[in-house]
Design an enzyme around this catalytic site. Structure first.
Site, PDB file in Angstrom:
ATOM      1  N   ASP A 114     -26.109 -82.043  -2.956  1.00  0.00           N
ATOM      2  CA  ASP A 114     -26.055 -83.434  -3.396  1.00  0.00           C
ATOM      3  C   ASP A 114     -27.429 -84.086  -3.493  1.00  0.00           C
ATOM      4  O   ASP A 114     -27.588 -85.097  -4.169  1.00  0.00           O
ATOM      5  CB  ASP A 114     -25.189 -84.253  -2.432  1.00  0.00           C
ATOM      6  CG  ASP A 114     -23.755 -83.759  -2.404  1.00  0.00           C
ATOM      7  OD1 ASP A 114     -23.208 -83.481  -3.483  1.00  0.00           O
ATOM      8  OD2 ASP A 114     -23.185 -83.651  -1.300  1.00  0.00           O
ATOM      9  N   SER A 169     -11.886 -80.670   0.389  1.00  0.00           N
ATOM     10  CA  SER A 169     -11.139 -80.553  -0.867  1.00  0.00           C
ATOM     11  C   SER A 169     -10.493 -79.174  -0.997  1.00  0.00           C
ATOM     12  O   SER A 169      -9.319 -79.057  -1.365  1.00  0.00           O
ATOM     13  CB  SER A 169     -12.042 -80.837  -2.065  1.00  0.00           C
ATOM     14  OG  SER A 169     -13.177 -79.989  -2.087  1.00  0.00           O
ATOM     15  N   ARG A 217     -27.812 -73.990  -3.917  1.00  0.00           N
ATOM     16  CA  ARG A 217     -27.412 -74.828  -5.048  1.00  0.00           C
ATOM     17  C   ARG A 217     -28.474 -75.898  -5.313  1.00  0.00           C
ATOM     18  O   ARG A 217     -28.731 -76.265  -6.467  1.00  0.00           O
ATOM     19  CB  ARG A 217     -26.052 -75.460  -4.781  1.00  0.00           C
ATOM     20  CG  ARG A 217     -24.934 -74.437  -4.583  1.00  0.00           C
ATOM     21  CD  ARG A 217     -23.654 -75.097  -4.114  1.00  0.00           C
ATOM     22  NE  ARG A 217     -23.836 -75.780  -2.835  1.00  0.00           N
ATOM     23  CZ  ARG A 217     -22.934 -76.580  -2.275  1.00  0.00           C
ATOM     24  NH1 ARG A 217     -21.774 -76.796  -2.874  1.00  0.00           N
ATOM     25  NH2 ARG A 217     -23.185 -77.156  -1.109  1.00  0.00           N
ATOM     26  N   HIS A 247     -17.878 -86.167   1.921  1.00  0.00           N
ATOM     27  CA  HIS A 247     -17.675 -84.941   1.133  1.00  0.00           C
ATOM     28  C   HIS A 247     -18.302 -85.152  -0.246  1.00  0.00           C
ATOM     29  O   HIS A 247     -19.501 -85.395  -0.366  1.00  0.00           O
ATOM     30  CB  HIS A 247     -16.184 -84.623   1.075  1.00  0.00           C
ATOM     31  CG  HIS A 247     -15.845 -83.262   0.525  1.00  0.00           C
ATOM     32  ND1 HIS A 247     -16.750 -82.227   0.455  1.00  0.00           N
ATOM     33  CD2 HIS A 247     -14.676 -82.768   0.019  1.00  0.00           C
ATOM     34  CE1 HIS A 247     -16.165 -81.162  -0.060  1.00  0.00           C
ATOM     35  NE2 HIS A 247     -14.908 -81.462  -0.350  1.00  0.00           N
ATOM     36  N   HIS A 306     -26.008 -79.972   6.709  1.00  0.00           N
ATOM     37  CA  HIS A 306     -24.785 -79.334   6.224  1.00  0.00           C
ATOM     38  C   HIS A 306     -24.024 -78.782   7.417  1.00  0.00           C
ATOM     39  O   HIS A 306     -24.620 -78.358   8.414  1.00  0.00           O
ATOM     40  CB  HIS A 306     -25.108 -78.195   5.242  1.00  0.00           C
ATOM     41  CG  HIS A 306     -23.913 -77.712   4.480  1.00  0.00           C
ATOM     42  ND1 HIS A 306     -23.053 -76.771   4.990  1.00  0.00           N
ATOM     43  CD2 HIS A 306     -23.419 -78.065   3.262  1.00  0.00           C
ATOM     44  CE1 HIS A 306     -22.092 -76.546   4.115  1.00  0.00           C
ATOM     45  NE2 HIS A 306     -22.283 -77.313   3.061  1.00  0.00           N
TER      46      HIS A 306
END
Length: 434
Positions: free
Chosen positions: A373, A241, A327, A271, A318
């Site tokens: 995620d 993105s 995160r 993604h 990742h």
């Protein structure tokens, strides 16, 4: 404080001079080499972009203008009575490369509040779509419908000095970011709540107002939105993105066109769509294992079965990171503080204890640790936002902060159109098989 746009204008000359001087001294130096395997492997690891807003370190995780997430949780201003950083603060940091004062953050909040009105035709465009249209498709449609308001498009058509391209881009970026929460909330309410829309509350900060328009007025959920929007805001420039927004913007496409293109990339399952895939996989596992809180042994057996079927464990691994995603850690700490007894959180925790060991044993991935995620869905589910097809829209609203701050800088510094060279397998074979 001075006008935000005026303040940005004071940063341009020194930044441009720094780059010009650096290029004069080191422009001919080689920063790396490209292996043939990288050409065929998605250009993984090839240094080919400049993105000043953030950098992902394999060992340390993401840093925003040099600051880690724990540092920003401490340093960025909070909402009155709150403990989580306001997203306006990380936008200010990424745009200006300076930590904001509470007054600076308030200036960003006020700027977005006065720009937040969404033209009526945008809602008409959304209402023309079937309500079962995927929320990301609706989101991209809404962004493109907003393009009627593009100041860059108008300025370029009428004739504008290229040194001033950044000015209408600044206006487009500020308007777009200000309006995205209402567009996203409108999609959520029309898709899942029978079109029972909630008017914005102009007294609230950007994240708090977003939560309000979604229909969640619990202060804890507002705090969740603030930390969620902050930690998802940027992830250097090479992700799909971020790179897409830069690439499309390099053709002098305006902020609306560029951001919409990036959101189509974010909608891919490799993604941003991964956040909905994680919660779908987790709930499917729980159901297949009889509900409740499965044992670690049962989870391990299910994980191995998933891998044996040639599938991946969503939320783990990742492309760059080689540790647990900071995160993820920030979200885990939020859960430990606010919902330690939540059964779904306990399941996420058990998955965290099981999956990395299995992946390490099998050598399935270079990084067996969870990424962002792997946790976000559980937090949203806890407060009642259970419609996980919508989760990537939340991600998209957040990702506007870093990518569009970068777009302003691209125009301010006169970054050229991106046009890498390509070759063919035949030519490579002729060169390397000779």
């Amino acid at each position: 404080m001075e006008n935000l746009k005026q303040h940005f204008s004071t940063k341009i000359d020194s930044a441009a001079a720094e780059i010009k001087d650096f290029l004069a001294k080191h422009g001919d130096k080689v920063v790396g080499e490209v292996k043939i395997s990288q050409l065929y492997g998605g250009m993984r690891g090839v240094k080919a972009l400049i993105t000043e807003t953030s950098k992902l370190d394999p060992a340390e995780g993401i840093r925003f203008r040099g600051y880690s997430i724990p540092e920003l949780q401490d340093l960025l201003p909070k909402a009155p009575g709150g403990n989580e950083p306001l997203p306006e603060g990380i936008f200010y940091l990424m745009l200006f490369d300076e930590l904001p004062t509470p007054e600076a953050v308030q200036a960003v909040t006020k700027e977005w509040q006065k720009r937040a009105e969404v033209p009526a035709h945008v809602f008409k465009v959304l209402d023309a779509l079937p309500t079962d249209t995927h929320p990301m498709t609706q989101f991209v449609s809404g962004i493109m419908a907003l393009r009627t308001e593009s100041e860059f498009h108008t300025a370029y058509r009428d004739g504008i000095n290229k040194k001033d391209y950044w000015q209408p881009t600044f206006e487009d970026v500020m308007n777009l970011i200000a309006r995205l929460p209402q567009v996203a909330a409108y999609i959520y309410r029309r898709t899942y709540h029978n079109g029972d829309h909630i008017a914005p509350d102009p007294s609230l900060d950007w994240g708090g107002n977003f939560a309000h328009m979604l229909g969640f007025n619990d202060e804890e959920f507002r705090e969740l939105m603030r930390i969620y929007l902050t930690i998802h805001s940027d992830h250097e420039g090479g992700n799909v993105s971020g790179h897409t927004i830069h690439l499309v913007g390099s053709a002098l496409s305006d902020a609306y066109q560029s951001f919409a293109a990036g959101m189509n990339g974010l909608a891919g399952p490799l993604h941003g769509l991964a956040n909905q895939e994680v919660i779908r996989w987790t709930l499917a596992m729980r159901d297949e294992l009889g509900g409740g809180l499965p044992t670690k042994d049962a989870i391990e057996a299910y994980v191995r079965k998933t891998l044996d079927e040639g599938k991946v464990i969503p939320g783990f691994g990742h492309a760059v990171l080689r540790k647990t995603d900071p995160r993820y850690t920030a979200q885990r700490e939020f859960a430990l503080k606010h919902m330690p007894e939540d059964e779904l959180f306990q399941l996420i925790s058990r998955i965290y204890e099981v999956v990395p060991n299995v992946l390490q044993e099998l050598g399935k991935v270079k990084n067996p640790w969870p990424n962002v995620d792997a946790h976000s869905g559980q937090l949203l589910m806890h407060y009642g936002l259970t419609e996980y097809d919508f989760y990537t829209v939340l991600f998209g609203v957040s990702r506007s902060l870093g990518t569009l701050a970068s777009l302003i800088w691209d125009r301010a510094l006169g970054m050229p159109i991106e046009r890498p060279g390509s070759t063919t397998t035949k030519l490579l074979k002729e060169e390397y098989d000779a």
